[in-house]
Design an enzyme around this catalytic site. Structure first.
Site, PDB file in Angstrom:
ATOM      1  N   GLY A  11      39.515  37.242  34.773  1.00  0.00           N
ATOM      2  CA  GLY A  11      38.369  36.407  34.395  1.00  0.00           C
ATOM      3  C   GLY A  11      38.857  35.193  33.623  1.00  0.00           C
ATOM      4  N   ALA A  22      50.021  23.476  26.663  1.00  0.00           N
ATOM      5  CA  ALA A  22      51.138  23.615  25.720  1.00  0.00           C
ATOM      6  C   ALA A  22      52.359  24.218  26.399  1.00  0.00           C
ATOM      7  CB  ALA A  22      50.708  24.484  24.533  1.00  0.00           C
ATOM      8  N   ARG A  25      53.900  21.227  28.371  1.00  0.00           N
ATOM      9  CA  ARG A  25      54.492  20.175  27.527  1.00  0.00           C
ATOM     10  C   ARG A  25      55.702  20.697  26.746  1.00  0.00           C
ATOM     11  NH1 ARG A  25      50.751  15.621  26.685  1.00  0.00           N
ATOM     12  NH2 ARG A  25      50.026  15.265  28.818  1.00  0.00           N
ATOM     13  N   ARG A  72      41.017  37.606  41.163  1.00  0.00           N
ATOM     14  CA  ARG A  72      41.389  39.016  41.057  1.00  0.00           C
ATOM     15  C   ARG A  72      42.009  39.342  42.413  1.00  0.00           C
ATOM     16  NH1 ARG A  72      38.778  40.410  36.075  1.00  0.00           N
ATOM     17  NH2 ARG A  72      36.816  39.311  35.866  1.00  0.00           N
ATOM     18  N   ASP A 103      44.456  42.552  30.143  1.00  0.00           N
ATOM     19  CA  ASP A 103      45.408  43.663  30.275  1.00  0.00           C
ATOM     20  C   ASP A 103      45.811  43.919  31.724  1.00  0.00           C
ATOM     21  OD1 ASP A 103      42.856  44.540  30.785  1.00  0.00           O
ATOM     22  OD2 ASP A 103      43.094  46.481  29.812  1.00  0.00           O
ATOM     23  N   THR A 126      40.979  36.219  27.699  1.00  0.00           N
ATOM     24  CA  THR A 126      39.771  36.908  28.169  1.00  0.00           C
ATOM     25  C   THR A 126      38.704  36.764  27.101  1.00  0.00           C
ATOM     26  OG1 THR A 126      38.736  39.069  28.554  1.00  0.00           O
ATOM     27  CG2 THR A 126      40.814  39.101  27.367  1.00  0.00           C
ATOM     28  N   ASP A 128      36.519  38.782  26.470  1.00  0.00           N
ATOM     29  CA  ASP A 128      36.063  40.096  26.001  1.00  0.00           C
ATOM     30  C   ASP A 128      36.601  40.504  24.627  1.00  0.00           C
ATOM     31  OD1 ASP A 128      34.969  40.055  28.480  1.00  0.00           O
ATOM     32  OD2 ASP A 128      35.924  41.868  29.219  1.00  0.00           O
ATOM     33  N   ASP A 130      39.109  42.387  24.112  1.00  0.00           N
ATOM     34  CA  ASP A 130      39.273  43.843  24.246  1.00  0.00           C
ATOM     35  C   ASP A 130      40.723  44.303  24.166  1.00  0.00           C
ATOM     36  OD1 ASP A 130      40.029  42.665  26.606  1.00  0.00           O
ATOM     37  OD2 ASP A 130      38.907  44.015  27.915  1.00  0.00           O
ATOM     38  N   ARG A 155      15.120  31.401  20.694  1.00  0.00           N
ATOM     39  CA  ARG A 155      14.235  31.609  19.528  1.00  0.00           C
ATOM     40  C   ARG A 155      13.069  30.630  19.530  1.00  0.00           C
ATOM     41  NH1 ARG A 155      15.075  35.848  15.977  1.00  0.00           N
ATOM     42  NH2 ARG A 155      17.268  36.188  15.549  1.00  0.00           N
ATOM     43  N   ARG A 172      32.468  43.475  29.188  1.00  0.00           N
ATOM     44  CA  ARG A 172      32.831  44.685  29.940  1.00  0.00           C
ATOM     45  C   ARG A 172      32.600  45.943  29.101  1.00  0.00           C
ATOM     46  NH1 ARG A 172      37.475  43.953  34.430  1.00  0.00           N
ATOM     47  NH2 ARG A 172      38.524  42.859  32.765  1.00  0.00           N
ATOM     48  N   LYS A 214       7.036  40.015  11.875  1.00  0.00           N
ATOM     49  CA  LYS A 214       8.230  39.459  12.534  1.00  0.00           C
ATOM     50  C   LYS A 214       8.143  39.805  14.027  1.00  0.00           C
ATOM     51  CE  LYS A 214      12.447  38.020  13.258  1.00  0.00           C
ATOM     52  NZ  LYS A 214      12.696  36.565  13.273  1.00  0.00           N
TER      53      LYS A 214
HETATM   54  P1  ADP Z   1      42.226  40.993  33.380  1.00  0.00           P
HETATM   55  O1  ADP Z   1      43.597  40.440  33.487  1.00  0.00           O
HETATM   56  O2  ADP Z   1      41.251  40.018  32.808  1.00  0.00           O
HETATM   57  O3  ADP Z   1      42.196  42.361  32.726  1.00  0.00           O
HETATM   58  P2  ADP Z   1      41.936  42.314  35.959  1.00  0.00           P
HETATM   59  O4  ADP Z   1      41.954  43.690  35.403  1.00  0.00           O
HETATM   60  O5  ADP Z   1      40.970  42.027  37.050  1.00  0.00           O
HETATM   61  O6  ADP Z   1      41.662  41.198  34.864  1.00  0.00           O
HETATM   62  O7  ADP Z   1      43.409  42.008  36.473  1.00  0.00           O
HETATM   63  C1  ADP Z   1      43.745  40.736  36.986  1.00  0.00           C
HETATM   64  C2  ADP Z   1      44.721  40.872  38.119  1.00  0.00           C
HETATM   65  O8  ADP Z   1      45.956  41.428  37.633  1.00  0.00           O
HETATM   66  C3  ADP Z   1      44.315  41.829  39.240  1.00  0.00           C
HETATM   67  O9  ADP Z   1      43.399  41.250  40.131  1.00  0.00           O
HETATM   68  C4  ADP Z   1      45.656  42.092  39.895  1.00  0.00           C
HETATM   69  O10 ADP Z   1      46.045  41.012  40.691  1.00  0.00           O
HETATM   70  C5  ADP Z   1      46.577  42.164  38.668  1.00  0.00           C
HETATM   71  N1  ADP Z   1      46.747  43.568  38.264  1.00  0.00           N
HETATM   72  C6  ADP Z   1      45.889  44.336  37.560  1.00  0.00           C
HETATM   73  N2  ADP Z   1      46.365  45.592  37.388  1.00  0.00           N
HETATM   74  C7  ADP Z   1      47.563  45.621  38.022  1.00  0.00           C
HETATM   75  C8  ADP Z   1      48.565  46.634  38.233  1.00  0.00           C
HETATM   76  N3  ADP Z   1      48.416  47.878  37.745  1.00  0.00           N
HETATM   77  N4  ADP Z   1      49.669  46.292  38.936  1.00  0.00           N
HETATM   78  C9  ADP Z   1      49.834  45.044  39.436  1.00  0.00           C
HETATM   79  N5  ADP Z   1      48.935  44.051  39.266  1.00  0.00           N
HETATM   80  C10 ADP Z   1      47.823  44.323  38.583  1.00  0.00           C
HETATM   81  O1  F6P Z   2      36.705  40.287  31.751  1.00  0.00           O
HETATM   82  C1  F6P Z   2      36.010  39.106  31.556  1.00  0.00           C
HETATM   83  C2  F6P Z   2      34.652  39.181  32.154  1.00  0.00           C
HETATM   84  O2  F6P Z   2      34.004  37.953  31.913  1.00  0.00           O
HETATM   85  C3  F6P Z   2      33.806  40.358  31.690  1.00  0.00           C
HETATM   86  O3  F6P Z   2      33.187  40.085  30.462  1.00  0.00           O
HETATM   87  C4  F6P Z   2      32.852  40.511  32.844  1.00  0.00           C
HETATM   88  O4  F6P Z   2      32.427  41.840  32.985  1.00  0.00           O
HETATM   89  C5  F6P Z   2      33.687  40.152  34.027  1.00  0.00           C
HETATM   90  O5  F6P Z   2      34.734  39.335  33.561  1.00  0.00           O
HETATM   91  C6  F6P Z   2      32.935  39.406  35.094  1.00  0.00           C
HETATM   92  O6  F6P Z   2      33.789  39.220  36.164  1.00  0.00           O
HETATM   93  P1  F6P Z   2      33.504  38.262  37.407  1.00  0.00           P
HETATM   94  O7  F6P Z   2      33.867  36.882  36.983  1.00  0.00           O
HETATM   95  O8  F6P Z   2      34.413  38.789  38.438  1.00  0.00           O
HETATM   96  O9  F6P Z   2      32.031  38.354  37.725  1.00  0.00           O
END
Ligand code: ADP
Ligand code: F6P
Length: 331
Positions: A11, A22, A25, A72, A103, A126, A128, A130, A155, A172, A214
């Site tokens: 995302g 950065a 550069r 993705r 992650d 991200t 999130d 998270d 509001r 998420r 309220k």
């Molecule tokens: P985020 O990086 O925001 O957590 P995703 O979980 O969708 O988003 O992961 C982003 C991309 O990273 C995936 O679409 C895939 O290409 C790659 N990826 C995720 N998990 C794995 C994995 N276990 N092994 C290899 N590539 C991965």
């Molecule tokens: O992980 C970032 C995020 O924006 C989440 O908050 C949300 O659930 C998800 O991506 C939405 O993903 P997409 O852009 O694929 O609709």
């Protein structure tokens, strides 16, 4: 090391462009050649690569989205996809890769390092927030600002109609956007995946607030709440609104999903600064020969940490902020 690559994945989030800026550069000032890989791992597999100059990243520090594009890409999870990705890196002589994402994106980077010897550095991008190892991820602050501004607008119309509103925000499985936005806009209630959802208590809060005059109650709800107790996520604003209506049939209430607006617009100054500092730190790591590191910030200090150790950490919910959201809005 002479040539490095940079990609954004998963995302998109505000601040990714600042980190790309950065990275480019700083790499150029170290005499490195920098390649931008388009559309995350999709572009790495398909060979969509371009050499970046100082000019290529002019004027992007503030901008939301990512100029490199993102995707993705499930193929990256397969050995065949990973081999294609490595073939692209080898074709361009790229020895080090800066991966800006969450992650999942870091898991992809880890594979490239462990199985194919590519030096990888992760920057947390991200909205999130998270990732447990860092206080902040790029885009979180900007997303919270979008929610706070949207609620301010809501509001105006809710209050003059004596109407409450359930507002669904992203994140998420992480309630950080909801609780920090709740602080920033004085939401009357907040429902997050980390806490038990209690529709009776929520309805009672609104009933009480109405009894003391309220009426424009804002209820912030995380998209991953799973308020109906099933594993299905989504439509949480509507589900929560219906739960309230079941208990308070006379109430004047609406629901709104802020959705992808949270990922748009200029990055806040905080995210711009963080992106620039993290991008610079990532390049420093590569020039020092480091690999498998992720960049983070704790107590205002930017650091790098082992990627696997960072990913193994479990995020703790910010009880302090959550409790504050509740104590600030007692009527
Ligand atoms: P985020 O990086 O925001 O957590 P995703 O979980 O969708 O988003 O992961 C982003 C991309 O990273 C995936 O679409 C895939 O290409 C790659 N990826 C995720 N998990 C794995 C994995 N276990 N092994 C290899 N590539 C991965
Ligand atoms: O992980 C970032 C995020 O924006 C989440 O908050 C949300 O659930 C998800 O991506 C939405 O993903 P997409 O852009 O694929 O609709």
């Amino acid at each position: 090391m002479k040539k490095i690559g940079v990609l954004t994945s998963g995302g998109d989030s505000q601040g990714m462009n600042a980190a790309v800026y950065a990275t480019v550069r700083c790499a150029l000032s170290h005499g490195l050649t920098v390649y931008g890989i388009h559309d995350g791992y999709r572009g790495l597999i398909d060979g969509i690569v371009e050499e970046l100059s100082a000019k290529s990243v002019e004027g992007i520090v503030n901008r939301g989205g990512t100029v490199l594009g993102t995707a993705r890409c499930s193929e990256m999870k397969t050995p065949e996809g990973q081999q294609k990705a490595v073939d692209t890196l080898k074709k361009y002589g790229i020895e080090g890769l800066v991966v800006i994402g969450g992650d999942g994106s870091f898991q992809g980077a880890k594979v490239l390092s462990t199985n194919y010897g590519i030096k990888v550095i992760g920057i947390p991008g991200t909205i999130d927030n998270d990732l447990a190892y860092t206080d902040y991820t790029l885009g979180f602050d900007s997303a919270v600002a979008v929610v706070a501004n949207n609620v301010t607008q809501l509001r105006d119309t809710m209050s003059c109609n004596k109407r409450s509103c359930v507002v669904e925000v992203m994140g998420r499985d992480c309630g950080d956007i909801a609780i920090f936005a709740a602080l920033a806009c004085g939401a009357e209630a907040v429902c997050v995946p980390e806490k038990n959802y209690d529709a009776d208590a929520l309805a009672e809060t609104i009933r009480h607030n109405e009894s003391v005059g309220k009426f424009d109650n804002i209820i912030l709800v995380s998209e991953g709440l799973r308020s109906d107790g099933t594993l299905d996520k989504g439509h949480e604003a509507e589900k929560v609104m219906n739960d309230i209506l079941k208990r308070l049939p006379e109430i004047n209430i609406r629901s709104v999903v802020i959705g992808h607006l949270q990922r748009g617009g200029d990055a806040t100054v905080f995210d711009r600064k963080l992106g620039v500092i993290m991008g610079a730190h990532a390049v420093k790591c590569l020039t020092e020969g480091k690999t498998d590191r992720v960049i983070g910030i704790k107590n205002d200090v930017v650091f790098d940490e082992d990627m696997l150790e960072a990913l193994a950490k479990k995020k703790t919910f910010n009880e302090q902020v959550y409790n504050l959201t509740k104590s600030l809005v007692k009527y």
